[in-house]
Design an enzyme around this catalytic site. Structure first.
Site, mmCIF file in Angstrom:
data_model
loop_
_atom_site.group_PDB
_atom_site.id
_atom_site.type_symbol
_atom_site.label_atom_id
_atom_site.label_comp_id
_atom_site.label_asym_id
_atom_site.label_seq_id
_atom_site.Cartn_x
_atom_site.Cartn_y
_atom_site.Cartn_z
ATOM 1 N N HIS A 101 -1.536 3.863 12.025
ATOM 2 C CA HIS A 101 -2.245 2.668 11.580
ATOM 3 C C HIS A 101 -1.454 1.948 10.509
ATOM 4 O O HIS A 101 -0.593 2.527 9.852
ATOM 5 C CB HIS A 101 -3.653 2.992 11.074
ATOM 6 C CG HIS A 101 -3.709 3.954 9.926
ATOM 7 N ND1 HIS A 101 -3.475 5.314 10.059
ATOM 8 C CD2 HIS A 101 -3.985 3.767 8.613
ATOM 9 C CE1 HIS A 101 -3.612 5.900 8.891
ATOM 10 N NE2 HIS A 101 -3.911 4.976 7.983
ATOM 11 N N HIS A 103 -2.149 -0.548 7.174
ATOM 12 C CA HIS A 103 -3.080 -1.163 6.230
ATOM 13 C C HIS A 103 -2.654 -2.609 6.008
ATOM 14 O O HIS A 103 -1.472 -2.880 5.777
ATOM 15 C CB HIS A 103 -3.034 -0.445 4.873
ATOM 16 C CG HIS A 103 -3.553 0.952 4.902
ATOM 17 N ND1 HIS A 103 -4.799 1.286 4.437
ATOM 18 C CD2 HIS A 103 -2.991 2.108 5.341
ATOM 19 C CE1 HIS A 103 -4.990 2.582 4.575
ATOM 20 N NE2 HIS A 103 -3.899 3.106 5.130
#
Length: 141
Positions: A101, A103
């Site tokens: 992922h 941010h």
């Protein structure tokens, strides 16, 4: 890891609640439950990959395209004059959820987020040995 064990996989499957702000065929973006700044979001691929060592360059590029879209949306919607992108691969890099992922952190002031490290410049010539060591690993086409 099974899809049920991964919170991001459960969010993607619709089995876990999230505040989703963008979806496309390759990735989903949702607000981080630990808001570092207003609008702090996560962009994750729909397919589970633990970290950079598992995701293909093409899939990573798709996630990055979504991160660019989300960063523009956050900048415009929230009036954030800046954005930080952050990624961590591996526990020693502070990765806490082991589904790749990125941010996307809107920035509003110079002091609303502390840098994770301080910069210390090294003389360029002192980096020659390190550069050669890295170049010697020929795993890239």
């Amino acid at each position: 890891m099974t899809a049920n064990a991964c919170v991001f996989c459960r969010i993607i499957a619709g089995d876990e609640l999230s505040q989703t702000i963008h979806e496309d065929d390759n990735a989903i973006a949702f607000l981080d439950i630990a808001q570092v700044t207003k609008g702090h979001s996560l962009v994750v691929p729909r397919k589970h990959h633990t970290d950079l060592s598992e995701i293909s360059p093409d899939e990573a590029a798709q996630v990055m395209r979504t991160a660019v879209h989300v960063s523009r949306r956050l900048t415009q919607a929230l009036g954030a004059p800046g954005i930080n992108l952050w990624h961590a691969s591996g526990e020693t890099a502070w990765q806490s959820v082991f589904h790749f992922h990125i941010h996307v952190v809107p920035r509003y002031t110079l002091t609303d987020l502390a840098p994770p490290w301080t910069e210390t410049e090294s003389p360029l010539e002192s980096l020659a040995g390190l550069a050669e060591e890295i170049r010697s690993w020929c795993d890239l086409p």
